[in-house]
Design an enzyme around this catalytic site. Structure first.
Site, PDB file in Angstrom:
ATOM      1  N   GLY A  47       0.972   1.478  -4.893  1.00 36.03           N
ATOM      2  CA  GLY A  47       1.744   2.676  -4.609  1.00 36.03           C
ATOM      3  C   GLY A  47       3.221   2.366  -4.492  1.00 36.03           C
ATOM      4  N   GLU A 102       0.733  -4.072  -5.176  1.00 32.72           N
ATOM      5  CA  GLU A 102       1.271  -3.731  -6.491  1.00 32.72           C
ATOM      6  C   GLU A 102       2.072  -2.461  -6.297  1.00 32.72           C
ATOM      7  OE1 GLU A 102       2.558  -2.478  -9.535  1.00 32.72           O
ATOM      8  OE2 GLU A 102       0.655  -1.397  -9.643  1.00 32.72           O
TER       9      GLU A 102
END
Length: 509
Positions: A239, A261
């Site tokens: 996110g 990530e």
């Protein structure tokens, strides 16, 4: 519009909530899934309560005790069955992804193909969870390292890839002997329920226990439960950088592990020796694919001054040809943004560009009228800017492409590319070998992904996916990304009748 697909995927009012397998239960508040395609309500989904969350984790703990003792190749067989089922459901699930999230149908099916590919990868991996043998300094000793399952893996995913990111984590975690608890985006809950239904049915057919795969539903509060739970050794979160920092702090406070990530601010460097036809295709798809809502979307185009005007004209001409509309219609290049909040962020970003002195080359517009009833459709923007602008330094999840001019050698362009807080994906367009190699060297791109003569967007599952700096440093999918889902153990075996100590230490009595 999507009722047939929901039925095929086994989604009904009875299972719109928390799940530990084939058992569904939820008593919390409702969230409503609206399609950005037409603005219509798809379904209401009931959120997970704290009491239900506790039941999910307890069930997952029990399931992991038996799952970890199943040989890895047999765990791989379950993932193989998941991949085969996804092959059958690819058009159906792809359509749901397109309708609930808003990406084109081709991209929706491409996302399901990613799920299939990672299943294939994980099946092979289930016979390759290798450790190393190590030469001991002590005679008659043998050393090696091996990998064991971690336990429960918590997955927090974003709306833009509502099924693929779960599969990247779940397929690897499952073959590694972990169980998974998934907190999906509250903006795309039906895609998550569909995936859970598919896997739960496979687990049931194989007479495996509830809790190997579980789904919890809700907002950030539910994600906080995962992050703060000491029973969950690994949290994989995808996110925004803001969200990732919050997760990282909570997990670090209990000394857990994270796989992050997060945001991207990706650039394509276009040198004076670039193939401009290839450049145009890569840049346009990278900027407008998924309506600019990929973490790998092309945000910045850093172009050499010798070809700058030519590239600018080609881009503006290409944008005039783009068709915007229903993503289920293959004639359209770009669908809607996810919701009205995303539209507001798009408009705010354009105002910031103007306020900082940027020049809008392709004007912003929120499209209205027939076919645009959801009011989530926007016109992609091209803007001439300076790399140091505050808005350029931030990640805007919208189809806004920043055009930046550079002078001199490729090193100057690389410096501009690296001059942002994020470090996910990068690319260079050049036919000059020296320029390409400098870009890929230790003095080149500081991103986790660095491409030559392809764009920033789109990655194969064979390579590790992730980035540096404020992108979080995590790696998912291919290569040796599986190691994060396991705990590493070093073993030393003494097969002699004496007990020599390491480093030659003497301890006699």
């Amino acid at each position: 519009m999507i009722n047939k697909e929901l039925k095929i995927l086994g989604i009904s009012k009875a299972n719109l909530g928390t799940s530990t397998g084939t058992k569904q239960f939820a008593k919390g508040k409702f969230i409503t899934s609206y399609s950005p395609v037409d603005g219509k309500e798809i379904a209401q989904v009931q959120c997970t309560t704290k009491k239900e969350y506790e039941k999910v984790i307890e069930t997952a703990q029990q399931a992991q005790l038996s799952w970890r003792n199943i040989p890895a190749p047999q765990r791989g067989e379950i993932v193989r069955q998941l991949g085969d089922k996804l092959r059958q459901l690819k058009p159906t699930l792809g359509k749901l992804v397109s309708y609930e999230m808003g990406k084109s149908y081709q991209e929706g099916m491409g996302e399901v193909q990613e799920m299939i590919d990672i299943c294939d990868f994980a099946v092979g991996l289930s016979r390759q969870l290798y450790g190393n043998t190590i030469h001991s300094e002590r005679p008659g000793h043998r050393m090696y390292d091996q990998y064991h399952p971690l336990g429960i893996v918590g997955i927090i995913s974003a709306f833009n890839f509502p099924v693929a990111v779960w599969s990247w984590n779940a397929a690897l975690a499952l073959v590694c002997g972990d169980v998974v608890v998934w907190k999906a985006s509250e903006k795309t809950p039906l895609c998550a329920i569909a995936c859970q239904q598919v896997l739960a049915e496979i687990l049931k057919q194989n007479k495996l226990p509830e809790g190997i795969s579980s789904l919890i539903t809700g907002d950030a509060e539910v994600g906080n439960w995962l992050s703060e739970d000491k029973r969950i050794p690994l949290i994989s979160a995808t996110g925004s950088t803001r969200m990732g920092k919050e997760v990282a702090v909570k997990v670090a406070q209990r000394l857990g592990k994270t796989l992050l990530e997060l945001g991207g601010n990706n650039a394509i460097i276009v040198t004076e020796e670039a193939d401009l036809k290839m450049t145009l295709i890569g840049a346009v798809f990278g900027a407008v694919g998924t309506a600019g809502q990929r973490c790998t979307s092309t945000r910045r185009l850093i172009v050499h001054e010798k070809i700058y005007e030519q590239v600018k004209k080609s881009l503006v001409d290409a944008y005039k040809q783009l068709k915007i509309g229903d993503p289920l219609d293959s004639k359209n290049h770009m669908g809607p943004l996810i919701d009205q909040d995303a539209v507001a962020m798009y408009s705010k970003a354009v105002q910031s560009i103007k306020a900082e002195g940027g020049k809008i080359l392709v004007k912003e517009e929120v499209l209205k009228g027939k076919g645009y009833e959801s009011c989530c459709y926007v016109r992609p923007v091209i803007a001439e800017v300076e790399n140091h602008f505050a808005i350029v330094q931030a990640e805007t999840f919208a189809p806004i492409l920043y055009l930046i001019k550079y002078k001199g050698d490729v090193e100057n362009a690389i410096a501009l590319q690296n001059e942002v807080a994020q470090g996910l994906s990068s690319a260079i367009m050049t036919t000059n070998l020296r320029q390409a190699e400098i870009f890929l060297s230790q003095n080149g791109s500081d991103c986790g992904i660095a491409n030559v003569n392809i764009g920033t967007s789109g990655a194969e599952i064979g390579g590790a996916f992730g980035g540096e700096k404020e992108t979080g440093g995590g790696r998912e999918s291919g290569s040796d990304a599986w190691k994060v889902y396991m705990r590493r153990q070093t073993n030393t075996i003494n097969y002699t009748t004496s007990l020599p100590l390491a480093q030659g230490i003497k301890f006699d009595f």
